[in-house]
Design a protein around this motif. Sequence first.
Motif, PDB file in Angstrom:
ATOM      1  N   GLN A 150       5.323   7.468   8.176  1.00  0.00           N
ATOM      2  CA  GLN A 150       5.510   6.264   8.856  1.00  0.00           C
ATOM      3  C   GLN A 150       6.770   6.202   9.601  1.00  0.00           C
ATOM      4  O   GLN A 150       7.824   6.830   9.442  1.00  0.00           O
ATOM      5  N   ARG A 163      -4.699   7.340   5.880  1.00  0.00           N
ATOM      6  CA  ARG A 163      -3.669   6.489   6.570  1.00  0.00           C
ATOM      7  C   ARG A 163      -3.194   5.411   5.404  1.00  0.00           C
ATOM      8  O   ARG A 163      -3.758   4.962   4.592  1.00  0.00           O
ATOM      9  N   GLN A 203       0.350   2.857   4.426  1.00  0.00           N
ATOM     10  CA  GLN A 203       1.514   1.928   4.895  1.00  0.00           C
ATOM     11  C   GLN A 203       2.417   1.556   3.637  1.00  0.00           C
ATOM     12  O   GLN A 203       1.740   1.377   2.785  1.00  0.00           O
ATOM     13  N   ASP A 204       3.607   1.937   3.388  1.00  0.00           N
ATOM     14  CA  ASP A 204       4.568   1.586   2.394  1.00  0.00           C
ATOM     15  C   ASP A 204       5.230   0.329   2.707  1.00  0.00           C
ATOM     16  O   ASP A 204       5.672   0.249   3.677  1.00  0.00           O
ATOM     17  N   LEU A 205       5.589  -0.428   1.476  1.00  0.00           N
ATOM     18  CA  LEU A 205       6.688  -1.425   1.643  1.00  0.00           C
ATOM     19  C   LEU A 205       7.491  -1.090   1.164  1.00  0.00           C
ATOM     20  O   LEU A 205       7.755  -0.154   0.263  1.00  0.00           O
ATOM     21  N   LYS A 206       8.741  -1.746   1.565  1.00  0.00           N
ATOM     22  CA  LYS A 206       9.956  -1.389   0.966  1.00  0.00           C
ATOM     23  C   LYS A 206      10.258  -1.596  -0.516  1.00  0.00           C
ATOM     24  O   LYS A 206      10.965  -0.577  -1.000  1.00  0.00           O
ATOM     25  N   ASP A 207       9.303  -2.167  -1.276  1.00  0.00           N
ATOM     26  CA  ASP A 207       9.536  -2.184  -2.778  1.00  0.00           C
ATOM     27  C   ASP A 207       8.608  -1.122  -3.434  1.00  0.00           C
ATOM     28  O   ASP A 207       8.348  -1.042  -4.521  1.00  0.00           O
ATOM     29  N   ARG A 225       5.464  -0.374  -2.979  1.00  0.00           N
ATOM     30  CA  ARG A 225       4.140  -0.836  -2.866  1.00  0.00           C
ATOM     31  C   ARG A 225       3.296  -0.062  -1.884  1.00  0.00           C
ATOM     32  O   ARG A 225       3.857   0.075  -0.775  1.00  0.00           O
ATOM     33  N   ARG A 226       2.119   0.459  -2.069  1.00  0.00           N
ATOM     34  CA  ARG A 226       1.353   1.414  -1.012  1.00  0.00           C
ATOM     35  C   ARG A 226       0.121   0.784  -0.713  1.00  0.00           C
ATOM     36  O   ARG A 226      -0.660   0.332  -1.702  1.00  0.00           O
ATOM     37  N   GLN A 227      -0.218   0.649   0.577  1.00  0.00           N
ATOM     38  CA  GLN A 227      -1.414   0.220   0.962  1.00  0.00           C
ATOM     39  C   GLN A 227      -2.172   1.605   1.593  1.00  0.00           C
ATOM     40  O   GLN A 227      -1.532   1.844   2.727  1.00  0.00           O
ATOM     41  N   ILE A 228      -3.266   2.025   1.258  1.00  0.00           N
ATOM     42  CA  ILE A 228      -4.208   2.927   1.885  1.00  0.00           C
ATOM     43  C   ILE A 228      -4.994   1.993   3.014  1.00  0.00           C
ATOM     44  O   ILE A 228      -5.657   1.281   2.487  1.00  0.00           O
ATOM     45  N   PRO A 242       2.859   3.150  12.607  1.00  0.00           N
ATOM     46  CA  PRO A 242       3.440   2.145  11.763  1.00  0.00           C
ATOM     47  C   PRO A 242       2.969   2.504  10.464  1.00  0.00           C
ATOM     48  O   PRO A 242       2.682   1.688   9.153  1.00  0.00           O
ATOM     49  N   TYR A 243       2.469   3.547  10.349  1.00  0.00           N
ATOM     50  CA  TYR A 243       1.757   4.358   9.097  1.00  0.00           C
ATOM     51  C   TYR A 243       1.902   5.582   9.064  1.00  0.00           C
ATOM     52  O   TYR A 243       2.296   6.265   9.927  1.00  0.00           O
ATOM     53  N   ASP A 292      -4.968   1.821  -4.481  1.00  0.00           N
ATOM     54  CA  ASP A 292      -4.148   1.505  -3.439  1.00  0.00           C
ATOM     55  C   ASP A 292      -5.023   1.252  -1.977  1.00  0.00           C
ATOM     56  O   ASP A 292      -4.471   0.536  -1.250  1.00  0.00           O
TER      57      ASP A 292
END
Lengths: 263, 263
Positions: free
Chosen positions: B59, B76, B78-82, B84-87, B106-107, B200
């Motif tokens: 990212q 692919r 994307q991670d959040l600051k806290d 959490r991860r979204q595939i 962005p990822y 995820d």
Amino acid sequence: MISTSSQFSNRSQGYRPGAAAFPASPTPALDCRDLETQLPEAKAGQRRELKPGESLFLQEDRIDSVYVLLEGWAFRYQDLKDGRRQIVDFALPGDVVGLNEAANAPYGIEALTGCVFACYSRKSFFALVGRQPAMGLALVQMLARAEARAIEHLTSLGRRTARERVAHLLLELVTRLNRLNLAADSKSLDLPLMLSHVADALGLANETVCRCLSSLRKDGVLVLRERRLKVLDLRRLTEEANLSEVEDDETAVTAAPVRRFAA
Amino acid sequence: MISTSSQFSNRSQGYRPGAAAFPASPTPALDCRDLETQLPEAKAGQRRELKPGESLFLQEDRIDSVYVLLEGWAFRYQDLKDGRRQIVDFALPGDVVGLNEAANAPYGIEALTGCVFACYSRKSFFALVGRQPAMGLALVQMLARAEARAIEHLTSLGRRTARERVAHLLLELVTRLNRLNLAADSKSLDLPLMLSHVADALGLANETVCRCLSSLRKDGVLVLRERRLKVLDLRRLTEEANLSEVEDDETAVTAAPVRRFAA
DNA sequence: CGTTAGGTTGACGACGATCAATGACGGTGG
DNA sequence: CCACCGTCATTGATCGTCGTCAACCTAACG
């Protein structure tokens, strides 16, 4: 709760003090609306006007044209058999729809406000875009921004809370409208959205969206009433949105807006 | 538990009796992997090999290349600051990554299995694709399928239940693997996924995914164990997936698989 | 064998959906 | 002008799905 609504002013000042030095925008100052003004041979492009609530095409319709949204707001959506609706994204002036899809679209497009589209055959659209390098670049960058939004949207639905989703969507729209110079000022703007649109975009119930908005208002972050959004505390809104780890400068609210040709 | 593994055969027969008459696939029988076999000048393309868990890029990394996945699975995210991860999606052989993105992605992209990528500069990639019309068509159609998947994915996260999401993802993967001729047979295949990947991707907790899988197994729909998926009842699985209103024939499991050149 | 990573299952709680009632507003027709 | 209506926003009460926490199991591996 903590009293929150008495001190707006000290918050709305001073957002991103360092941002005055943001880099000059590398994006070309045009978008696909400029096909018409830039290239006389594009004038042939037909118009298609929609009233609010009308559809450009429906889920499953065969798409053979490319449409450039010249004026108004529209949205892409997908319906499930049981009547649930998912809004995939919102289209603003300069956005292009019908570009990527082969054969049958897996979604429909509906006008949110009155809309004007310029219609091109796929072939002539590409021919026109190819005629001017800057236009091709603008198109690629527009598509890249759309994909970045789609990914953020996916992350919202998968991993953000209701409140974060609402904040994130509103921040996104503020950003896009500012980029397009469509905001009254950078903190206050018209959103032609009903609760149900926000809810369908965010995978929430209308009531939940309403509660999140009330709560954000109570906390002095923003006010959304009668189709008008006022951002009271942009920094707070940005925090509430829980952006992905690294947010592009490109997408910041302070990014240079698009300068229009032949206004 | 209920014994589930005793009656495969009567279920796996008879799915879509009318589907024998599905139309001849209009899709070209090639994908971007064929750049190398079709065009001798593409041989220059560098390789990049990844072991499971390694990243093609992160990212925020600057992307200047286009990558064609030749072998293996990647995803692919994307991670959040806290944390959490979204595939966002899974990449299978023939898929292209790094295509749409401007500047900073962005990822990130991570290898799920061992992977081999062919690397091209953006310019040479487009030059190569442009040299053969069928390749351009294949690329456009691949991108259209990717977008359709992204929209279905969005709808899953926004509007489908946990069980529907799991069913939908597995159905999608079965479909894609069949199209690529990568399934042992059309009902049984290897998925290099851990629970956490599915979770995820679907915005769920590992435990929820596990429960959904147990429940789908109990109901005789499928078995997923030790990285191996057996679809016991494809019709049921399709119903469980709660597809969008109109599902393209293109995306049906029975669609003609890609025929490889120069196997 | 002990250790670790991943999968499985249960108990519990929270976030958000659902259901319901009410309010605000604009349009329409009496 | 006002009653009537339909649409949308708002708020409260209740319910259910799914997340969280925790315990345990299994397999792989050193």
